[in-house]
Write a protein that holds these residues in place. Structure first.
Motif, PDB file in Angstrom:
ATOM      1  N   VAL A   1       2.532   3.282  -2.500  1.00 55.12           N
ATOM      2  CA  VAL A   1       2.322   1.845  -2.399  1.00 55.12           C
ATOM      3  C   VAL A   1       3.650   1.102  -2.589  1.00 55.12           C
ATOM      4  O   VAL A   1       3.897   0.074  -1.972  1.00 55.12           O
ATOM      5  N   LEU A   2       4.506   1.676  -3.405  1.00 53.29           N
ATOM      6  CA  LEU A   2       5.817   1.052  -3.612  1.00 53.29           C
ATOM      7  C   LEU A   2       6.603   1.014  -2.299  1.00 53.29           C
ATOM      8  O   LEU A   2       7.297   0.039  -1.994  1.00 53.29           O
ATOM      9  N   ALA A   3       6.453   2.075  -1.511  1.00 52.83           N
ATOM     10  CA  ALA A   3       7.161   2.141  -0.225  1.00 52.83           C
ATOM     11  C   ALA A   3       6.679   1.077   0.745  1.00 52.83           C
ATOM     12  O   ALA A   3       7.378   0.721   1.694  1.00 52.83           O
ATOM     13  N   SER A   4       5.470   0.557   0.514  1.00 55.99           N
ATOM     14  CA  SER A   4       4.936  -0.461   1.417  1.00 55.99           C
ATOM     15  C   SER A   4       5.477  -1.842   1.087  1.00 55.99           C
ATOM     16  O   SER A   4       5.110  -2.819   1.738  1.00 55.99           O
ATOM     17  N   GLY A   5       6.327  -1.925   0.086  1.00 56.60           N
ATOM     18  CA  GLY A   5       6.998  -3.186  -0.232  1.00 56.60           C
ATOM     19  C   GLY A   5       6.109  -4.287  -0.774  1.00 56.60           C
ATOM     20  O   GLY A   5       6.093  -5.393  -0.246  1.00 56.60           O
ATOM     21  N   PRO A   6       5.329  -4.003  -1.842  1.00 58.72           N
ATOM     22  CA  PRO A   6       4.444  -5.034  -2.373  1.00 58.72           C
ATOM     23  C   PRO A   6       5.200  -6.065  -3.210  1.00 58.72           C
ATOM     24  O   PRO A   6       6.262  -5.770  -3.743  1.00 58.72           O
ATOM     25  N   ARG A   7       4.644  -7.261  -3.302  1.00 55.88           N
ATOM     26  CA  ARG A   7       5.180  -8.257  -4.242  1.00 55.88           C
ATOM     27  C   ARG A   7       4.387  -8.202  -5.532  1.00 55.88           C
ATOM     28  O   ARG A   7       4.882  -8.539  -6.597  1.00 55.88           O
ATOM     29  N   LEU A   8       3.128  -7.807  -5.412  1.00 57.88           N
ATOM     30  CA  LEU A   8       2.261  -7.665  -6.582  1.00 57.88           C
ATOM     31  C   LEU A   8       1.669  -6.266  -6.559  1.00 57.88           C
ATOM     32  O   LEU A   8       1.193  -5.789  -5.531  1.00 57.88           O
ATOM     33  N   LEU A   9       1.714  -5.594  -7.702  1.00 58.76           N
ATOM     34  CA  LEU A   9       1.207  -4.221  -7.771  1.00 58.76           C
ATOM     35  C   LEU A   9       0.088  -4.168  -8.799  1.00 58.76           C
ATOM     36  O   LEU A   9       0.271  -4.585  -9.951  1.00 58.76           O
ATOM     37  N   LEU A  10      -1.073  -3.663  -8.381  1.00 59.64           N
ATOM     38  CA  LEU A  10      -2.204  -3.495  -9.288  1.00 59.64           C
ATOM     39  C   LEU A  10      -2.300  -2.017  -9.642  1.00 59.64           C
ATOM     40  O   LEU A  10      -2.615  -1.193  -8.778  1.00 59.64           O
ATOM     41  N   LEU A  11      -1.993  -1.662 -10.871  1.00 56.81           N
ATOM     42  CA  LEU A  11      -2.005  -0.258 -11.284  1.00 56.81           C
ATOM     43  C   LEU A  11      -3.260   0.022 -12.098  1.00 56.81           C
ATOM     44  O   LEU A  11      -3.443  -0.525 -13.176  1.00 56.81           O
ATOM     45  N   ASP A  12      -4.126   0.894 -11.577  1.00 58.53           N
ATOM     46  CA  ASP A  12      -5.394   1.180 -12.248  1.00 58.53           C
ATOM     47  C   ASP A  12      -5.317   2.528 -12.977  1.00 58.53           C
ATOM     48  O   ASP A  12      -5.544   3.572 -12.375  1.00 58.53           O
ATOM     49  N   GLU A  13      -5.008   2.481 -14.243  1.00 63.99           N
ATOM     50  CA  GLU A  13      -4.916   3.677 -15.091  1.00 63.99           C
ATOM     51  C   GLU A  13      -3.994   4.733 -14.474  1.00 63.99           C
ATOM     52  O   GLU A  13      -4.302   5.918 -14.462  1.00 63.99           O
ATOM     53  N   SER A  14      -2.857   4.279 -13.974  1.00 62.81           N
ATOM     54  CA  SER A  14      -1.939   5.187 -13.299  1.00 62.81           C
ATOM     55  C   SER A  14      -1.270   6.164 -14.257  1.00 62.81           C
ATOM     56  O   SER A  14      -0.755   7.189 -13.849  1.00 62.81           O
ATOM     57  N   LEU A  15      -1.254   5.812 -15.553  1.00 64.25           N
ATOM     58  CA  LEU A  15      -0.569   6.672 -16.514  1.00 64.25           C
ATOM     59  C   LEU A  15      -1.560   7.536 -17.296  1.00 64.25           C
ATOM     60  O   LEU A  15      -1.166   8.297 -18.176  1.00 64.25           O
ATOM     61  N   ALA A  16      -2.844   7.437 -16.947  1.00 61.51           N
ATOM     62  CA  ALA A  16      -3.848   8.233 -17.647  1.00 61.51           C
ATOM     63  C   ALA A  16      -3.615   9.711 -17.351  1.00 61.51           C
ATOM     64  O   ALA A  16      -3.211  10.073 -16.249  1.00 61.51           O
ATOM     65  N   GLY A  17      -3.843  10.550 -18.350  1.00 60.29           N
ATOM     66  CA  GLY A  17      -3.732  11.985 -18.139  1.00 60.29           C
ATOM     67  C   GLY A  17      -2.352  12.532 -18.445  1.00 60.29           C
ATOM     68  O   GLY A  17      -2.145  13.738 -18.413  1.00 60.29           O
ATOM     69  N   LEU A  18      -1.399  11.641 -18.730  1.00 61.29           N
ATOM     70  CA  LEU A  18      -0.068  12.136 -19.079  1.00 61.29           C
ATOM     71  C   LEU A  18      -0.056  12.560 -20.542  1.00 61.29           C
ATOM     72  O   LEU A  18      -0.751  11.992 -21.381  1.00 61.29           O
ATOM     73  N   THR A  19       0.754  13.572 -20.866  1.00 58.20           N
ATOM     74  CA  THR A  19       0.917  13.967 -22.261  1.00 58.20           C
ATOM     75  C   THR A  19       1.845  12.961 -22.927  1.00 58.20           C
ATOM     76  O   THR A  19       2.623  12.283 -22.256  1.00 58.20           O
ATOM     77  N   PRO A  20       1.760  12.848 -24.240  1.00 63.60           N
ATOM     78  CA  PRO A  20       2.658  11.911 -24.941  1.00 63.60           C
ATOM     79  C   PRO A  20       4.120  12.146 -24.584  1.00 63.60           C
ATOM     80  O   PRO A  20       4.897  11.196 -24.484  1.00 63.60           O
ATOM     81  N   GLY A  21       4.474  13.393 -24.321  1.00 66.94           N
ATOM     82  CA  GLY A  21       5.848  13.696 -23.965  1.00 66.94           C
ATOM     83  C   GLY A  21       6.264  13.131 -22.605  1.00 66.94           C
ATOM     84  O   GLY A  21       7.432  12.833 -22.366  1.00 66.94           O
ATOM     85  N   GLU A  22       5.263  13.005 -21.702  1.00 65.97           N
ATOM     86  CA  GLU A  22       5.569  12.532 -20.351  1.00 65.97           C
ATOM     87  C   GLU A  22       5.544  11.008 -20.250  1.00 65.97           C
ATOM     88  O   GLU A  22       6.019  10.441 -19.264  1.00 65.97           O
ATOM     89  N   LEU A  23       4.961  10.365 -21.275  1.00 65.11           N
ATOM     90  CA  LEU A  23       4.766   8.914 -21.197  1.00 65.11           C
ATOM     91  C   LEU A  23       6.052   8.103 -21.046  1.00 65.11           C
ATOM     92  O   LEU A  23       6.115   7.222 -20.184  1.00 65.11           O
ATOM     93  N   PRO A  24       7.094   8.368 -21.865  1.00 62.21           N
ATOM     94  CA  PRO A  24       8.279   7.517 -21.777  1.00 62.21           C
ATOM     95  C   PRO A  24       8.858   7.437 -20.367  1.00 62.21           C
ATOM     96  O   PRO A  24       9.229   6.365 -19.901  1.00 62.21           O
ATOM     97  N   GLU A  25       8.872   8.569 -19.676  1.00 62.38           N
ATOM     98  CA  GLU A  25       9.424   8.577 -18.321  1.00 62.38           C
ATOM     99  C   GLU A  25       8.578   7.713 -17.389  1.00 62.38           C
ATOM    100  O   GLU A  25       9.112   6.955 -16.564  1.00 62.38           O
ATOM    101  N   ALA A  26       7.256   7.818 -17.546  1.00 61.23           N
ATOM    102  CA  ALA A  26       6.364   7.028 -16.693  1.00 61.23           C
ATOM    103  C   ALA A  26       6.513   5.537 -16.993  1.00 61.23           C
ATOM    104  O   ALA A  26       6.525   4.706 -16.078  1.00 61.23           O
ATOM    105  N   ILE A  27       6.645   5.224 -18.263  1.00 58.76           N
ATOM    106  CA  ILE A  27       6.841   3.819 -18.645  1.00 58.76           C
ATOM    107  C   ILE A  27       8.151   3.301 -18.059  1.00 58.76           C
ATOM    108  O   ILE A  27       8.213   2.182 -17.528  1.00 58.76           O
ATOM    109  N   ALA A  28       9.165   4.140 -18.108  1.00 51.27           N
ATOM    110  CA  ALA A  28      10.460   3.746 -17.540  1.00 51.27           C
ATOM    111  C   ALA A  28      10.335   3.489 -16.038  1.00 51.27           C
ATOM    112  O   ALA A  28      10.966   2.565 -15.503  1.00 51.27           O
TER     113      ALA A  28
END
Ligand SMILES: Nc1ncnc2c1ncn2[C@@H]1O[C@H](COP(=O)(O)OP(=O)(O)O)[C@@H](O)[C@H]1O
Ligand SMILES: [Mg+2]
Lengths: 240, 330
Positions: free
Chosen positions: A147-174
């Motif tokens: 979706v990022l490649a489609s060049g949005p101005r507004l992005l609706l993220l629906d639980e996109s970070l769910a399922g990540l381990t605590p170790g993987e979270l910082p990278e996803a947040i970044a």
């Protein structure tokens, strides 16, 4: 105001999954949307993205009424979204998935491919991997890339970070931060409070189809109505 | 411009060249009428299945009524010849245009609904047309129509022997595959595969799903009509069953599915395997051969559905690296 939705409802038969919800998002914000399971957050997103026709209400994007426009028109206007249950194109490679998004504003294959490569790199995926072979968290990341490649101005993220381990979270947040810094306004649904606390300065709390509280993350977690919605009686609507 | 088109991998390019050479030389090596007939039948099947593949394979919109386009393509030139003495060469484009029109009429309402409605609508419309044509005297009723018995000129496309037809068919097959290859590389091809995988996700990314499906169906119908018209002028005769019959539609699906729907050469490979098999069945079982054909088709459907939804092409793509590794190890 980039996005403004007023009195949005969506009824399935007698049951109103969204019941008079409002949201207003300024250009450049990251807004959190939280609430217990079944509160109607995903259905609300579907309305905002043109995926379902709301029963009542009006949705304005950049001042234009998009309430009844089909999802492809929303995408063209600049509203991008991910799905809570990922819907990647499984017969295609990661790169091809992202190219489908890139084609929206780059009709020529080589332009789209080059752009898609940059995005794939940014999101830390492997371009030639078949989408079929990805696990759920990677699929969600691929949806973000697509979706990022489609060049949005507004992005609706629906639980996109769910399922990540605590170790993987910082990278996803970044990654979400980086997307935000690219000038994309974001509304993010997330259950992990750490994500909401780190990313957002304004949170809307959804319960039984409407916004019951809003404020800074620190304010809403102390809000009586919010605590009641998550823990109190009637918090869990029976699912029939 | 050249750089815009992806070049197939070198191993694949060699196989394509070998295949092309084999197809060009085949009727010269096997000059016997029996083998030339198999060759022509194979080409016709490969063209039809490749035409179906555009909408049924790449876009995943499974039509089980492509005989309506095939039949329209076959009937139109023979009808225009019968009525007004038009040369078939002039009637062929008319048949193609009519097929595109029919494709749009069918696609517009059904592509708003889920894929099953499209499949069912295609079966129903094709059967209705077959029954209707069989009772309509103007188009020959149950008996059908005939083309020119003797050529008035080359534009009548009426030749003695199979050889001219063979090379015309081969050229059309090359055209269909070339168009498919080019589209596969472009945005249109990516959009078709995205639609096949998830319409909802495709729309969320701005893919004009309905328009894209309609374009795919129109193109597919045009090529199917071209196949039908080739059949009509070659046979010099067409009746409701050989033009609009359900077997015509089912064959396209099976050939493509066996070889690999949604791959460039899948339908051709399917035809390469099934046409000789079918001819053999017809030879062995005599008149009962068409019954055997149905049994074989039924068996193939079951096998594909149960074991290899991707068809032989997919199976090969997964097996080839393993075999190569074993060959290296040996
Ligand atoms: N298509 C549908 N038909 C009927 N009920 C639905 C449909 N989609 C969602 N719901 C119901 O609407 C409510 C809200 O669901 P959802 O929007 O997914 O909530 P959330 O994303 O906040 O968990 C749930 O009770 C769900 O069962
Ligand atoms: Mg949800």
């Amino acid at each position: 105001m980039l996005l403004e939705a007023r009195n949005v409802s969506k009824a399935f038969g007698d049951f109103r999954a969204v019941a008079g919800a409002d949201i207003a998002v300024e250009q450049g914000e990251i807004v959190g949307l939280i609430g217990p399971n079944g509160a109607g957050k995903s259905t609300f997103f579907n309305c905002l993205a043109g995926d379902t026709l709301p029963t009542t209400g009006r949705i304005l994007f950049d001042g234009v009424d998009v309430t009844r426009a089909p999802p492809e028109a929303h995408a063209r206007a600049g509203i991008g979204r991910t799905f809570q249950v990922p819907t990647t194109f499984d017969d295609m490679s990661v790169l091809a998935n992202v190219m489908v998004g890139a084609f929206l504003r780059r009709p020529h294959r080589n332009d789209a491919r080059e752009h898609a490569r940059r995005i794939v790199e940014l999101t830390g995926l492997r371009a030639d991997q078949p989408a079929r072979s990805l696990g759920t968290p990677s699929r969600k990341r691929l949806e973000i890339a697509r979706v990022l490649a489609s060049g949005p101005r507004l992005l609706l993220l629906d639980e996109s970070l769910a399922g990540l381990t605590p170790g993987e979270l910082p990278e996803a947040i970044a990654l979400v931060r980086r997307i935000h810094r690219m000038g994309v306004t974001i509304v993010i649904v997330e259950h992990i409070m750490e994500v909401i606390m780190t990313l957002t300065r304004r949170v809307l709390v959804f319960n039984q189809g409407r916004v019951i509280a809003s404020g800074t993350p620190e304010q809403v977690v102390r809000d009586e109505a919010v605590i009641e919605a998550y823990l109190g009686r009637g918090a869990r609507r029976p699912r029939e | 411009m050249r750089k815009l088109l992806a070049q197939p991998a070198s191993g694949q390019r060699v196989s394509i060249c070998l295949l092309a050479i084999a197809l060009v030389l085949y009727p010269l090596v096997f000059s016997d009428a029996f083998y030339r007939d198999i060759g022509v039948t194979f080409l016709l099947a490969a063209i039809s299945a490749s035409a179906w593949n555009i909408v049924g394979g790449y876009a995943g919109q499974v039509s089980v009524g492509h005989s309506m386009f095939f039949g329209l393509g076959a009937y139109t030139p023979l009808l225009l010849y019968t009525l007004w003495g038009w040369p078939p060469l002039a009637g062929i484009p008319v048949g193609i245009l009519l097929s595109i029109g029919l494709a749009i009429i069918i696609g517009l309402p059904t592509f708003r609904l889920s894929g099953h409605y499209f499949s069912m609508a295609t079966i129903a419309v094709a059967e209705l047309i077959r029954i209707f044509v069989g009772t309509w005297a103007l188009v020959g009723g149950a008996i059908g129509l005939q083309g020119p018995a003797l050529a008035r000129g080359w534009w009548d496309l009426t030749f003695r022997g199979d050889l001219p037809y063979y090379y015309i068919f081969l050229a059309v097959l090359a055209l269909v595959l070339a168009v498919t290859f080019v589209l596969e590389q472009r945005r249109f091809g990516y959009y078709l595969r995205a639609i096949k995988s998830s319409e909802r996700a495709a729309r969320s990314l701005g893919v004009p799903v309905r328009r894209t499906k309609l374009q795919a169906l129109a193109l597919s119908a045009a090529f199917a009509a071209m196949a039908g018209s080739l059949y009509g002028v070659k046979t010099g005769f067409i009746d409701p069953d050989s033009g609009f019959g359900i077997l015509v539609s089912v064959q396209m699906v099976i050939f493509a599915a066996l070889g690999g729907a949604g791959t460039l050469f899948g339908p051709l490979i399917g035809a390469l395997i099934l046409v000789p098999l079918q001819t053999a069945a017809n030879t062995w079982f005599g008149g009962g051969g068409s019954g055997a054909t149905f049994v074989i088709y039924g068996g193939i459907i079951v096998l594909i559905a149960r074991f290899e939804p991707g068809g032989l092409f997919d199976l090969w793509r997964r097996l080839a690296p393993l075999l190569r590794r074993r060959a290296h190890a040996a």
